[in-house]
Design a protein around this motif. Structure first.
Motif, mmCIF file in Angstrom:
data_model
loop_
_atom_site.group_PDB
_atom_site.id
_atom_site.type_symbol
_atom_site.label_atom_id
_atom_site.label_comp_id
_atom_site.label_asym_id
_atom_site.label_seq_id
_atom_site.Cartn_x
_atom_site.Cartn_y
_atom_site.Cartn_z
ATOM 1 N N ASP A 127 -4.604 2.485 -4.157
ATOM 2 C CA ASP A 127 -3.663 2.168 -3.275
ATOM 3 C C ASP A 127 -3.699 3.110 -1.756
ATOM 4 O O ASP A 127 -2.857 2.425 -1.303
ATOM 5 N N ASN A 151 12.125 4.091 1.831
ATOM 6 C CA ASN A 151 11.750 3.427 0.944
ATOM 7 C C ASN A 151 10.729 2.636 0.635
ATOM 8 O O ASN A 151 10.029 2.279 -0.326
ATOM 9 N N LEU A 152 9.732 3.488 1.525
ATOM 10 C CA LEU A 152 8.422 3.255 0.819
ATOM 11 C C LEU A 152 7.392 3.966 -0.305
ATOM 12 O O LEU A 152 7.785 4.529 -0.106
ATOM 13 N N PRO A 153 6.546 2.958 -0.347
ATOM 14 C CA PRO A 153 5.951 3.567 -1.972
ATOM 15 C C PRO A 153 5.078 4.967 -1.471
ATOM 16 O O PRO A 153 4.540 5.266 -0.208
ATOM 17 N N ASN A 198 -5.901 6.866 -6.895
ATOM 18 C CA ASN A 198 -4.962 5.996 -6.532
ATOM 19 C C ASN A 198 -5.803 5.302 -4.673
ATOM 20 O O ASN A 198 -5.652 5.285 -3.994
ATOM 21 N N CYS A 231 9.477 8.565 4.492
ATOM 22 C CA CYS A 231 9.361 7.611 4.015
ATOM 23 C C CYS A 231 10.506 7.099 2.667
ATOM 24 O O CYS A 231 10.383 6.292 2.350
ATOM 25 N N GLU A 232 11.039 8.193 2.303
ATOM 26 C CA GLU A 232 12.014 8.237 1.288
ATOM 27 C C GLU A 232 13.257 7.689 1.865
ATOM 28 O O GLU A 232 13.760 6.493 1.963
ATOM 29 N N LYS A 242 0.677 -1.234 -0.026
ATOM 30 C CA LYS A 242 -0.116 0.314 0.256
ATOM 31 C C LYS A 242 0.877 1.218 -0.366
ATOM 32 O O LYS A 242 2.243 0.912 0.599
ATOM 33 N N LYS A 243 -0.380 2.081 0.236
ATOM 34 C CA LYS A 243 0.995 3.486 -0.719
ATOM 35 C C LYS A 243 0.462 4.399 0.955
ATOM 36 O O LYS A 243 -0.569 3.901 1.297
#
Length: 330
Positions: free
Chosen positions: A133, A105-107, A131, A101-102, A83-84
């Motif tokens: 997701d 490495n999370l979407p 979106n 998040c970066e 999920k994002k």
């Protein structure tokens, strides 16, 4: 002990009372003792009450660190696999969430807004619609760099409309602005002791929906120290933090919480009458749940009028033995 008082006009840590400072001077205690465990349990419940949370539905989880640790905790712990996360970003602290998040490495979707404007709710809804997701939405209640106060209740309504979970950084508003975790459509909020509670740096906390905390146990484990469910579960099974807590800092926070009672001497009528006799009219508040009054600066009112009023208001409080500064249950 005489302690020099510095007036801190920076955005945290806050100026503290001498009683909060001195609360750290306690006999050494093992944090696994029942006495300390009991104090933390009460503190966790009081932290939920400050945002008017139902203890049958909401919980709080304590962490060692500044407010940023709770941003890290919520973002890395509450995003399901595949999920994002949507970051509604209109300031420095929302940008910090982007950086977290970066690093993991999370979407994510970065809804980058002008820093001097509140987010466009139509655009927020459009992003959620496009979106499907997105499972998590994150924003900052008050971006202190600009003073922007984001419309969290309205954003939260949209988040829930699209079946996502809403996280709000309330680090600069907790115990400062009225927050109702249920009515404001918040699933998780966070703060730290050195801000609105006016305690010491080193203790921060997440307040959130207990069932959603439990549900997160099945999500990817992205951090060993900063995992929300692991810390929650340890509290629930042992009454303790998983790792060594900042004992003296917690005693100071407990004292700071104790310094937020309603003043039994407060009376709108008495303060009103005192001010009225001296040429100033104040008006009762419009909320039924809180004992408040309102001030309005309409008409031919000068700067000197306002300054004179606050002198009279101060005298009214002293005359009626009302504590200064005034404290309220939040």
């Amino acid at each position: 002990m005489q302690i020099k008082r510095n007036v801190l006009l920076n955005p945290g840590p806050a100026t503290t009372t001498d009683t909060v400072k001195m609360a750290q001077i306690v006999p050494d205690i093992c944090p696994r003792k029942k006495e300390f465990v009991s104090m933390m349990k009460q503190m966790r419940e009081d932290l939920v009450r400050i945002v008017h949370g139902d203890l049958n539905k909401y919980t709080s989880v304590l962490f060692c660190g500044s407010g940023t640790i709770t941003m890290d905790v919520c973002i890395n712990s509450l995003l399901p696999k595949g999920k994002k996360i949507l970051i509604i970003n209109n300031g420095t602290y929302s940008m910090r969430a982007v950086e977290i998040c970066e690093y993991y490495n999370l979407p994510f979707v970065n809804f980058d807004c002008p820093i001097d404007e509140i987010p466009d709710l139509n655009q927020v809804e459009q992003i959620l619609k496009e979106n499907q997701d997105i499972a998590l939405v994150y924003t900052t209640h008050n971006e202190t760099g600009t003073g922007i106060l984001n419309p969290i209740k309205e954003i939260g309504f949209l988040v829930h409309k699209y079946s996502a979970v809403f996280i709000v950084d309330t680090i600069s508003t907790y115990a400062m602005k009225p927050i109702d975790i249920e009515k404001d459509n918040i699933d998780f909020c966070m703060a730290s002791a050195q801000k609105g509670l006016m305690a010491m740096t080193g203790l921060s906390f997440v307040i959130g929906n207990t069932e959603l905390v439990k549900k997160s146990a099945a999500y990817p484990k992205r951090s060993y120290y900063c995992n929300l469910y692991m810390q929650y579960h340890f509290f629930e099974t042992t009454g303790q933090m998983h790792f060594t807590p900042p004992v003296q800092t917690i005693y100071a926070a407990r004292q700071a919480l104790d310094e937020y009672p309603d003043d039994e001497n407060w009376s709108f009528e008495k303060v009103h009458d005192y001010c009225y006799k001296r040429g100033f009219t104040i008006y009762p508040g419009k909320t039924s749940a809180q004992n408040t009054f309102r001030l309005c600066a309409l008409g031919a009112i000068t700067k000197e009028d306002i300054e004179d009023f606050f002198i009279v208001l101060y005298e009214a409080l002293k005359e009626n033995n009302i504590q200064i500064p005034i404290h309220y249950d939040v």
